[in-house]
Each structure stands twice: as C-alpha cells, then as structure tokens.
Design an enzyme around this catalytic site. Sequence first.
Site, short mmCIF file in Angstrom:
data_model
loop_
_atom_site.label_atom_id
_atom_site.label_comp_id
_atom_site.label_asym_id
_atom_site.label_seq_id
_atom_site.Cartn_x
_atom_site.Cartn_y
_atom_site.Cartn_z
NE ARG A 1 -3.11 0.30 3.12
CZ ARG A 1 -2.38 0.32 4.30
NH1 ARG A 1 -1.38 1.54 4.60
NH2 ARG A 1 -2.40 -0.53 5.26
CE1 TYR B 1 -15.42 12.79 -15.57
CE2 TYR B 1 -15.09 12.94 -12.88
CZ TYR B 1 -15.58 12.30 -14.22
OH TYR B 1 -15.90 10.97 -14.32
CG ASP C 1 -8.82 17.56 -14.22
OD1 ASP C 1 -7.94 16.86 -14.81
OD2 ASP C 1 -9.90 17.07 -13.59
CE LYS D 1 -11.67 9.88 -17.83
NZ LYS D 1 -12.17 10.99 -17.20
C1 LIG Z 1 -12.62 11.12 -15.78
C2 LIG Z 1 -12.19 12.48 -15.36
C3 LIG Z 1 -11.81 12.54 -13.92
C4 LIG Z 1 -12.07 11.48 -13.08
O1 LIG Z 1 -11.21 10.43 -13.21
P1 LIG Z 1 -11.52 8.88 -12.83
O2 LIG Z 1 -10.30 8.47 -13.07
O3 LIG Z 1 -12.74 8.74 -13.53
O4 LIG Z 1 -11.93 8.98 -11.36
C5 LIG Z 1 -11.55 13.91 -13.46
N1 LIG Z 1 -11.48 14.97 -14.31
C6 LIG Z 1 -11.51 14.94 -15.74
C7 LIG Z 1 -11.52 16.10 -16.46
C8 LIG Z 1 -11.87 13.83 -16.16
O5 LIG Z 1 -12.18 13.58 -17.50
#
Ligand SMILES: *Cc1c(COP(=O)(O)O)cnc(C)c1O
Length: 385
Positions: free
Chosen positions: A48, A100, A173, A198
Amino acid sequence: MRNGFGTRAIHAGQSPDPSTGAIMTPVYLTSTYVQEAPAKHKGYVYARGDNPTRRALEACLADLEGGTRCVATSSGLAAATIVLTDLGAGTRVVAGDDLYGGTRRLFERVFRRWGVAADYVDSSDLDALRAALDAGPTSLVWLETPTNPLLKVTDLRAACDLARARGAPVLVDNTFASPYLQRPLESGADIVLHSLTKYLGGHSDLVGGALVVRDAARAERYAFLANATGPVPGPLDCFLVLRGLKTLHVRMERHCDNAEAVVAFLRGHPKVRRVFHPSLPDQPGHAVARRQMARFGAMVSVEIDGSVEHAKRFASATKLFALAESLGGVESLIEHPATMTHASVPAEERRRAGFLDGLLRLSVGIEDADDLVADLDGAFQATYR
Ligand SMILES: *Cc1c(COP(=O)(O)O)cnc(C)c1O
C-alpha cells in the site's frame, strides 16, 4: 541537455530490471517485501505504501509534467479526494464552473459536509476569477482548461498570478490536454491532477489517477494520505499506464489531426448550430490556447439543429463513435452530457455554465479521419431522415 518529450515518455523513471535485464518494468505483483532484519529493507515495506511498478510510473509522470514528485492513485477522483482531505474543514475552494461532473459531485455531495466549501466561477473570465478570490479567503484554486464539455480556456499564467498574489495554491486538472499539449506547473500552478483513465492510459482499459507537484512538503503530505487512506493503484494498472505513456506523443498528434478534420466537417455542415473547440478563431479562448497549448486537443462539442431528441438520436446513430462516457482512448466516443457525464449537475447550473441540453461531446480517436467524418455524415442522415 534534457531529452525531448517523446524520449522521456519512453524512458523516464525506467531502466532495465537489474536482476534479469528485462527491458520492460516488471509488474510487481506482491503485497509485502521480505526484510533482512527488523526494519532493514530495500526501501519497500508493504505494497500500500510503495511498489516498484508504481514508482516507475510516478517518476515518469513527474518528469513529463515538469514536477519533482508524483503520487499515483486508484482513480482521478481518488487523487481529488486526497487533495480535499489535505485541505480539511473550514476551507474554501474557488473552482471553475464547468468542471468534470464527478469532481463537482465530490465537492457538493461529499466534502461540503466535511467543511470544504466550493464557490464556482467562470475561470476563463479573469475579472470574475479575481472577484471570486477576493470574496473570501481562498485555500485552493481548482481549474480545468480546456473545460468539460464547453472547451472553455483559462489563461493559466494569469490565473496563477492572481492566485499567488493572494497566497492561494492552484490545482489544474490536466486530463483533457495531457502533458504533451500543456504543462501547468510551467505556468505557475502548484498541483497537476490527472485521470490516468483517459489519454495517459490511452486505451480505455484501466482506471487510475495521479497528482504531480513541485513542493516537497506537499508531496510528503499527499504520499502520506495515499498510504494512510488507501486509494492506491494496483501494479498491473501502473504497468498499463507506463505502456500507454510510451506512445502518448504519437497518439496526441493523431488525435489532434483527426479532431481538426472533424471540426472542419462539422463547421461546414448545414445541420450544425455551433462547434466548440479551442482551435476555432471565433472561440473566446482561442488566442490563449494557441499560446499555452502545443495543439488544441481532441475533445470537440457540438450543438446540432432540432431538439434534445435529435441530439439523442444522433448519439445513437453513429457506428464508429461508440456511445459511451469517458474519453481519451484510441477509439472515438460520443456522449450526451445532459443525460450522461453531467447528469449529476443540476439543469439550472448547466444552463448557467452555458450549455444546452442538446449538446453532444465527441472524444475523437486515432482511427482514419475519413472514416470518422463518414460516420458523422451518416449519423446526420439518420437523424434528420
Ligand atoms: C474522468 C475525469 C476525472 C475523474 O477521473 P476517474 O479516473 O474517472 O476517477 C477527473 N477529471 C476529468 C477532467 C476527467 O475527465
């Protein structure tokens, strides 16, 4: 001299396995590590806390974003949870109003109860951002650029300057752009957050997240929280992201080429009302995007003629563009934000942020551009038949 991005995407943080010479970082499927004597070990104690596959991924991501340290997590929202847990009660976040949907839900339905307030502002409007910062003490500024789903662009350098003058750290982000197109730490941001799910993973086969920072004390706090609260990624997922990163620069070029072809087709189509993409000179953020991004990205939103029903029909009529949430994989996706990714955002706030219920969002993949355009053309015919 520092190697270029593509070279670092393939090599940073990785060297052949010393015990076998294996050129690829092994997937260390282990929960614990044997110690020579009590508390005498090779730097790994329990999985962990740390894992060699994860460590290689963290080193590569830190390098690509220009940070000093990365903490990888089990999802993008797990990374967000660590940041908000670190803030704690009695704090206020100033966040973009077009975030998001899951991040917005985390603010409103989880952390507000724990005393983290969030105020939303159109951060592409610097006067509005300044006013929001001056409306009260700000513990953190949370930005996305380009935004989701309207592809609005925030001037990162200007926003970071405003925040720094008020002592507020900035999180960006960077999921939509990836470090190949945009590196927020270079514009003065303190924290970069990623959903590795992504573009960085890139193949729609895992869920993961990461935080990249420059400041050592902040890195320590985040690594502590990852271990203390437990949302850590498994080694196989880390391996898959490392593999995805090796082609990030090549994929992003193709994603951007294809997005530009799709945008050109949509702009010329008689049934299209409006296309949202930072490459368009009439989009308000175009000049800023040209300055702070290497290219304009492969997320495209579009409003088509007719009602919400037409939008839904269109989203069901494409064949190559699969109807699904998520984005950033090699395959193209289409979705209807009002009923899918952004359904948890109240309708009134969706309207205030400026998007209509008929909006469609495309994640343009790396298939052949002609096939993607033909698929969209066919969907228009099926929708208005
Ligand atoms: C998908 C996404 C998230 C969240 O990520 P997860 O891996 O699904 O928890 C946060 N910010 C953006 C811009 C995203 O596209």
